[in-house]
Design an enzyme around this catalytic site. Structure first.
Site, short mmCIF file in Angstrom:
data_model
loop_
_atom_site.label_atom_id
_atom_site.label_comp_id
_atom_site.label_asym_id
_atom_site.label_seq_id
_atom_site.Cartn_x
_atom_site.Cartn_y
_atom_site.Cartn_z
N CYS A 2 -60.85 0.76 -49.92
CA CYS A 2 -60.33 0.86 -48.56
C CYS A 2 -61.13 1.87 -47.75
CB CYS A 2 -58.88 1.31 -48.60
SG CYS A 2 -57.86 0.24 -49.60
N ARG A 27 -68.18 -1.04 -48.20
CA ARG A 27 -67.28 -0.65 -49.29
C ARG A 27 -66.50 -1.85 -49.84
NH1 ARG A 27 -65.57 5.17 -48.40
NH2 ARG A 27 -63.56 4.64 -49.28
N TRP A 75 -58.81 -3.05 -49.45
CA TRP A 75 -59.28 -3.75 -50.66
C TRP A 75 -58.03 -3.79 -51.53
CZ3 TRP A 75 -64.29 -5.06 -52.79
CH2 TRP A 75 -64.32 -5.24 -54.18
N ASN A 99 -55.57 5.42 -47.84
CA ASN A 99 -56.44 5.14 -48.99
C ASN A 99 -55.84 5.83 -50.20
OD1 ASN A 99 -58.23 3.90 -47.35
ND2 ASN A 99 -59.93 5.30 -47.71
N GLY A 100 -55.86 5.17 -51.34
CA GLY A 100 -55.32 5.80 -52.56
C GLY A 100 -54.19 4.96 -53.11
N GLU A 481 -73.44 -2.90 -75.45
CA GLU A 481 -73.51 -2.67 -74.00
C GLU A 481 -74.51 -1.53 -73.69
OE1 GLU A 481 -72.93 -4.01 -71.33
OE2 GLU A 481 -72.81 -2.43 -69.83
N LYS A 485 -77.72 -1.87 -71.23
CA LYS A 485 -77.91 -0.97 -70.08
C LYS A 485 -79.31 -0.36 -70.12
CE LYS A 485 -75.54 -1.58 -68.11
NZ LYS A 485 -74.62 -2.47 -67.57
N GLU A 488 -81.98 -2.98 -69.36
CA GLU A 488 -81.96 -3.43 -67.97
C GLU A 488 -82.72 -2.50 -67.04
OE1 GLU A 488 -77.87 -5.64 -66.69
OE2 GLU A 488 -77.60 -3.63 -67.50
N HIS A 504 -80.27 -5.19 -93.74
CA HIS A 504 -80.53 -6.57 -94.14
C HIS A 504 -81.66 -7.20 -93.33
CE1 HIS A 504 -77.17 -6.40 -96.83
NE2 HIS A 504 -76.40 -5.94 -95.85
N LYS A 603 -77.94 -9.23 -59.18
CA LYS A 603 -76.57 -8.74 -59.34
C LYS A 603 -75.63 -9.90 -59.67
CE LYS A 603 -73.46 -5.55 -59.20
NZ LYS A 603 -73.46 -4.78 -60.45
#
Ligand code: G6P
Length: 608
Positions: A2, A27, A75, A99-100, A481, A485, A488, A504, A603
């Protein structure tokens, strides 16, 4: 996420507010609205969708000149995107934007309803408007003070009172609010970008301060009504710098956004430390009929699915499968009517994930999406939707979207276990408390970012071409992951291996000076992982070890080591992931890579 902008001054407020909202568009938002104060009271206009729709509605207003107003881009968290849920929320006496997250909003709603207030929206914010109306007897300060004594959670609020059309009030806790000081008037905003073209002078509002802005004056008070002297700051940022909020890259900013993003994703689903997905439209006992779960996703989102499987199987023993979306469709999967298919996607537009969703729907399987981008194709087409509230992720490498996927999966797994009677109410409550503590632990890890940077430098990742991650159980899944990262953004070739599997075959690649990152956060299998670490040390590997506080490991393995705060085994991915995001970030920095826009990557991948 927001955004707030509010203005009072010599100029007409409406074009300034709309322009400010446009500057906050980056945002992300799903609806917008504004309230304008004039001699005939406050008018409020709201609209779901793009700003253009709001502008058209504002254009239909009467022609009164109004010089004071508050505006917001929303949002969605509590309640879907809709006109009614858009801010401002108002009564005859007050209007406000927020906001919050108000954590105790259900209790406050009961309080307001018992005092004859009707609710028009599903939001937590509306309770604050009703409460403020209840307490307001002509003195804004005492009303605001009474309200903040009652609310729990995070907030930045900009408030208009109908009988004070030439002033705006602001207050904040855990959500930023700045005061812009201009030639033609004064502003409140959640973000400097909103006021950038109008003024470079601003004041940061602190917690427990109430600000009153008027055309020619800004007054800041403590809650005890003492006037405060504040330092006026000079901003010399470009628009992009302001959007990055003083971080050198979006990726680092987004890594640091995580505590807030996690709270935004978690808190709307909590009620008295129990998990509640009713706001998201999941029916009561939603999970009860399902005998098997599938996760389908790509890239980082698929890694979140791996961890989701681990959690679901540990908490409730429901068999769970994880598929790459690109593989799922072509392997002729065995699907049954009592399966639940969960699709995870940051963008909600990944072509393979979308195609797999359509396949599942064509076979009549119940589908649930975990998505970050509002109104994306996957969000719209799935039968059920759980939004991650990470806010827009601009860096190509996913960080906060991943951790918010993890937190949703964690509470989903708890909720499922409770419905299947594999966990009691008390056990869930305990797990939720530990989960909240891990968000605090993440803040602590972020404050130690230099430690990770030094390890990257000492390991000489500038000259490293290959690297291995090893771990067992959840640590292995985090390694997958972490390895992605690193690849990437730093272009270092890396692979993640289940620690016991390395011998192995792949151990043939270990030689003098090879770097092996070992993740060992589970006390129960520490000895086994240490044996695997020794296998590679014996072949000359350098070890970067990530362990948890209190673990006993011989000194020779601690040369490069990061110690995580002690936590429950199932929560360790939240903590270790942050270390490896920073590890990848600093490795990429060392190597002079374009962190936010790595080569060959997009993206959102909308081709199969
Ligand atoms: C692309 C991105 C990855 C992302 C994957 C899935 O490959 O570069 O970072 O994890 O798509 O994206 P999604 O939007 O579906 O989560």
């Amino acid at each position: 996420m927001c955004g707030i902008v509010a203005y009072v001054g010599k100029e007409m407020a409406e074009p300034i507010l709309i322009d400010g909202l446009a500057r906050l568009e980056y945002r992300g938002y799903d609806s917008a609205g504004l309230s304008l104060a004039g001699k005939n009271g406050i008018v409020t206009v709201k609209s779901q969708g793009r700003l253009q729709q709001l502008k058209e509605r504002v254009g239909q207003l009467d022609s009164e000149d109004r010089f004071c107003g508050i505006a917001h881009t929303r949002w969605a968290s509590h309640g879907k995107p809709s006109d009614a849920n858009a801010h401002p929320h108002y009564t005859e006496k007050v209007s406000l934007v927020h906001n919050g997250i108000i954590e105790n909003y259900l209790d406050l709603k009961n309080f307001a309803q018992n005092n004859n207030y009707d609710f028009l929206s599903e939001t937590d914010t509306e309770t604050v408007a009703k409460l403020l109306d209840y307490f307001y007897q002509g003195n804004p300060f005492s009303a605001i003070k009474k309200v903040i004594e009652k609310i729990e959670g995070s907030y930045a609020l900009a408030i208009l009172f109908a009988d004070r059309p030439k002033e705006i009030y602001g207050i904040r806790k855990d959500s930023p609010l700045i005061i812009g000081l201009g030639q033609t008037g004064n502003w409140l905003a959640s973000d400097l970008t909103a006021i950038l073209p109008y003024t470079k002078q601003y004041i940061l509002l602190e917690e427990n301060e109430i600000v009153q802005i008027q055309e020619n004056e800004v007054k800041i008070y403590s809650l005890e009504r003492e006037m405060k002297e504040k330092k006026v700051q000079q901003m010399n940022w470009s628009l992009e710098e302001a959007q990055k909020n003083h971080f050198p890259h979006f990726m680092l900013k987004e890594i640091f956004d995580q505590p807030t993003a996690l709270k935004n994703t978690l808190f709307p689903r909590l009620r008295k430390n129990q998990i509640d997905f009713r706001q998201d439209g999941l029916p009561e006992n939603f999970f009860l009929p399902f005998k098997k779960i599938f996760f389908v996703a790509c890239g980082t989102a698929m890694h979140a699915g791996n961890i989701g499987k681990f959690l679901i199987e540990s908490f409730s023993r429901i068999p769970t499968e994880v598929d790459f979306a690109s593989e799922f469709r072509y392997r002729n999967p065995i699907l049954k009517q009592d399966d639940l298919m969960i699709f995870i996607s940051q963008s909600g537009e990944t072509a393979d994930t979308l195609a797999a969703l359509r396949l599942a729907k064509s076979k009549g399987i119940c589908t649930l999406a975990i998505v970050n981008a509002v109104n994306s194709s996957i969000a719209r087409e799935a039968d059920y939707l759980l939004m991650t509230h990470a806010g827009p992720e601009i860096a190509v490498a996913s960080t906060k979207a991943f951790s918010t996927q993890l937190i949703l999966l964690f509470i989903l797994a708890l909720h499922l276990a409770q419905q299947k009677q594999a966990m009691t109410k008390d056990e869930v409550s305990l797990a939720v408390s530990s989960l909240k503590n891990s968000i605090v632990d993440i803040e602590g890890i972020l404050n130690r970012k230099e430690e990770v940077q030094q390890i990257v430098q000492k390991l000489d990742l500038l000259h490293t071409e290959h690297l291995f991650f090893i771990g067992r159980g959840l640590d292995y899944l985090v390694g997958l992951e972490a390895s992605l990262k690193l690849k990437e953004i730093s272009y270092i070739h890396s692979e993640a291996y289940a620690a016991g599997e390395l011998k192995h075959g792949t151990i043939a690649l270990i030689e003098e000076g090879s770097i092996v990152v070992a993740i060992a956060t589970d006390e129960n299998i520490l000895a086994k992982t240490i044996s695997n670490i020794k296998e590679v040390v014996a072949r000359g590997a350098k070890i970067f070890l990530v362990i948890a506080e209190g673990m006993e490991v011989e000194d020779s393995l601690l040369e490069y080591c990061f110690v995580l705060p002690k936590t429950e085994k199932t929560l360790s991915p939240f903590l270790s992931t942050v270390v490896f995001q920073l590890f990848a970030y600093y490795a990429a920095m060392e190597r002079g890579c374009d962190v936010d826009k790595p080569k060959n990557l997009a993206k959102s991948v909308t081709i199969e």
